[in-house]
Scaffold this motif. Sequence first.
Motif, mmCIF file in Angstrom:
data_model
loop_
_atom_site.group_PDB
_atom_site.id
_atom_site.type_symbol
_atom_site.label_atom_id
_atom_site.label_comp_id
_atom_site.label_asym_id
_atom_site.label_seq_id
_atom_site.Cartn_x
_atom_site.Cartn_y
_atom_site.Cartn_z
ATOM 1 N N ASP A 31 0.813 -1.217 0.000
ATOM 2 C CA ASP A 31 0.000 0.000 0.000
ATOM 3 C C ASP A 31 0.846 1.266 0.000
ATOM 4 N N HIS A 32 2.152 1.111 -0.306
ATOM 5 C CA HIS A 32 3.044 2.254 -0.458
ATOM 6 C C HIS A 32 3.230 3.055 0.823
ATOM 7 N N GLU A 33 3.002 2.419 1.974
ATOM 8 C CA GLU A 33 3.301 3.118 3.211
ATOM 9 C C GLU A 33 4.811 3.108 3.416
ATOM 10 N N PHE A 34 5.306 4.161 4.036
ATOM 11 C CA PHE A 34 6.746 4.290 4.204
ATOM 12 C C PHE A 34 7.040 5.024 5.497
ATOM 13 N N GLY A 35 8.055 4.570 6.219
ATOM 14 C CA GLY A 35 8.531 5.344 7.336
ATOM 15 C C GLY A 35 7.902 5.026 8.676
ATOM 16 N N MET A 36 7.277 3.859 8.848
ATOM 17 C CA MET A 36 6.759 3.489 10.165
ATOM 18 C C MET A 36 7.944 3.229 11.079
ATOM 19 N N ASP A 37 8.043 3.973 12.176
ATOM 20 C CA ASP A 37 9.203 3.769 13.028
ATOM 21 C C ASP A 37 8.971 2.598 13.973
ATOM 22 N N ALA A 38 10.013 2.260 14.756
ATOM 23 C CA ALA A 38 9.971 1.043 15.565
ATOM 24 C C ALA A 38 8.833 1.077 16.584
ATOM 25 N N ASP A 39 8.639 2.219 17.241
ATOM 26 C CA ASP A 39 7.589 2.320 18.245
ATOM 27 C C ASP A 39 6.213 2.105 17.620
ATOM 28 N N GLN A 40 5.991 2.718 16.455
ATOM 29 C CA GLN A 40 4.708 2.567 15.771
ATOM 30 C C GLN A 40 4.492 1.127 15.335
ATOM 31 N N TRP A 41 5.565 0.483 14.861
ATOM 32 C CA TRP A 41 5.429 -0.899 14.420
ATOM 33 C C TRP A 41 5.066 -1.814 15.587
ATOM 34 N N TRP A 42 5.734 -1.660 16.719
ATOM 35 C CA TRP A 42 5.438 -2.489 17.887
ATOM 36 C C TRP A 42 3.992 -2.300 18.321
ATOM 37 N N ARG A 43 3.539 -1.044 18.335
ATOM 38 C CA ARG A 43 2.172 -0.782 18.778
ATOM 39 C C ARG A 43 1.143 -1.349 17.791
ATOM 40 N N SER A 44 1.464 -1.309 16.491
ATOM 41 C CA SER A 44 0.534 -1.822 15.490
ATOM 42 C C SER A 44 0.382 -3.336 15.586
ATOM 43 N N ARG A 45 1.386 -4.000 16.175
ATOM 44 C CA ARG A 45 1.346 -5.467 16.295
ATOM 45 C C ARG A 45 0.918 -5.916 17.691
ATOM 46 N N ALA A 46 0.388 -4.988 18.496
ATOM 47 C CA ALA A 46 0.053 -5.316 19.888
ATOM 48 C C ALA A 46 -0.852 -6.543 20.019
ATOM 49 N N PRO A 47 -1.956 -6.650 19.248
ATOM 50 C CA PRO A 47 -2.822 -7.840 19.409
ATOM 51 C C PRO A 47 -2.080 -9.155 19.149
ATOM 52 N N GLU A 48 -1.223 -9.151 18.129
ATOM 53 C CA GLU A 48 -0.474 -10.365 17.817
ATOM 54 C C GLU A 48 0.490 -10.716 18.942
ATOM 55 N N PHE A 49 1.172 -9.702 19.489
ATOM 56 C CA PHE A 49 2.105 -9.938 20.584
ATOM 57 C C PHE A 49 1.372 -10.456 21.824
ATOM 58 N N LEU A 50 0.182 -9.903 22.091
ATOM 59 C CA LEU A 50 -0.585 -10.354 23.253
ATOM 60 C C LEU A 50 -0.959 -11.825 23.110
ATOM 61 N N ARG A 51 -1.313 -12.221 21.888
ATOM 62 C CA ARG A 51 -1.672 -13.635 21.653
ATOM 63 C C ARG A 51 -0.471 -14.537 21.891
ATOM 64 N N LEU A 52 0.706 -14.127 21.395
ATOM 65 C CA LEU A 52 1.907 -14.937 21.578
ATOM 66 C C LEU A 52 2.334 -14.972 23.045
ATOM 67 N N ALA A 53 2.183 -13.829 23.730
ATOM 68 C CA ALA A 53 2.553 -13.792 25.145
ATOM 69 C C ALA A 53 1.679 -14.726 25.963
ATOM 70 N N ALA A 54 0.401 -14.781 25.611
ATOM 71 C CA ALA A 54 -0.528 -15.640 26.350
ATOM 72 C C ALA A 54 -0.160 -17.111 26.219
ATOM 73 N N GLY A 55 0.521 -17.462 25.122
ATOM 74 C CA GLY A 55 0.920 -18.848 24.928
ATOM 75 C C GLY A 55 2.031 -19.284 25.857
ATOM 76 N N GLY A 56 2.767 -18.341 26.437
ATOM 77 C CA GLY A 56 3.803 -18.666 27.420
ATOM 78 C C GLY A 56 5.096 -19.192 26.845
ATOM 79 N N GLY A 57 5.264 -19.151 25.520
ATOM 80 C CA GLY A 57 6.458 -19.725 24.929
ATOM 81 C C GLY A 57 7.668 -18.811 24.891
ATOM 82 N N PHE A 58 7.483 -17.543 25.221
ATOM 83 C CA PHE A 58 8.588 -16.594 25.136
ATOM 84 C C PHE A 58 8.638 -15.723 26.401
ATOM 85 N N PRO A 59 8.874 -16.336 27.533
ATOM 86 C CA PRO A 59 8.775 -15.597 28.801
ATOM 87 C C PRO A 59 9.785 -14.464 28.935
ATOM 88 N N VAL A 60 11.009 -14.641 28.459
ATOM 89 C CA VAL A 60 12.021 -13.589 28.593
ATOM 90 C C VAL A 60 11.699 -12.420 27.670
#
Length: 324
Positions: A260-289
């Motif tokens: 979609d020709h988006e450009f320039g998403m910085d690291a903080d924005q990228w992490w926040r945009s993936r919050a639901p996915e990270f929450l799902r992975l965290a709930a699985g308990g496979g990456f505690p550190v």
Amino acid sequence: MSTTSGRGIPPYARVFVDIRARIDSGELRPGDRVPSTREITREWGVAMATATKALTALRREGLVEAVRGVGTVVRGEPDSEPAPKSASALEGHEPERRRERRSRTEPALTREAIVGAAITVADAEGIEGLSMRRVSSELRVSTMALYRHVADKGELMTAMIDRVYTDAALPEPPPDHWREALELALVAEWGIYREHPWAMRLTMMAGAVVSPGLMRNAEWMMRVITDQGRSADEAQEILVFVSAYTSGMALQATRVVLEDHEFGMDADQWWRSRAPEFLRLAAGGGFPVMFSVSGPLDVDGIFEAGMKHLLDGLTPRIEGTATP
């Protein structure tokens, strides 16, 4: 505040619709500055890449244009010209009137203006979105008109790098201590990459452009190192070390999204945009550190810390005290 509900349309389209409504209603008149990307992120609560995409869509629709030193403004003449009373009023004067209109709406095309427009396009759409046709569209001139000032896209990209490095030229003379000088140079280059992520693609060793501004930057840093008694070859090797660190960190800090020709998403924005996915992975308990960290990365702080460690490691070599 935004005026649309935002349901059923992408975030960038919601911003586009809201700003267009302001233009159509007359709230924003020709020549008025529209919200900047930072203002959009605050008002609409979207990522910087989304704000950039919205402004790019407005430009493509011919609703706004970038004005150097001002920002993005509503396109058009601030003061409209009254219509003639009859067709005969134009008789014998049409060429003059057209020239007069062009003089008010189309500034004389210069190499400086072309380079500025190219930087605006690359900042918004990445180097992938840069073309002679796209720049001509930004300036509202024919593509062929550009070739009177720049030979081709390669020359244009060289001029773009030259502009951003010249604008961030390092001071003369350099600071007295080599470490203070190199820290100043690396922070300046970091700033260039953060403001213009596309520049990384044009300054890498493989396929880098040859620009006086870029070479002056390298000469400045190599001179700082040779003043410590190192040879030009040693200085070049050290320059490669530190420049690779800066560009590599900049790549980590700025995520380029080609879809979609988006450009320039910085690291903080990228992490926040993936919050639901990270929450799902965290709930699985496979990456505690990994999921015990306190929050998104502070890439600017990490850059500063890493730079200091890098220069700590290079100190014996630069000062000539390294063990053979």
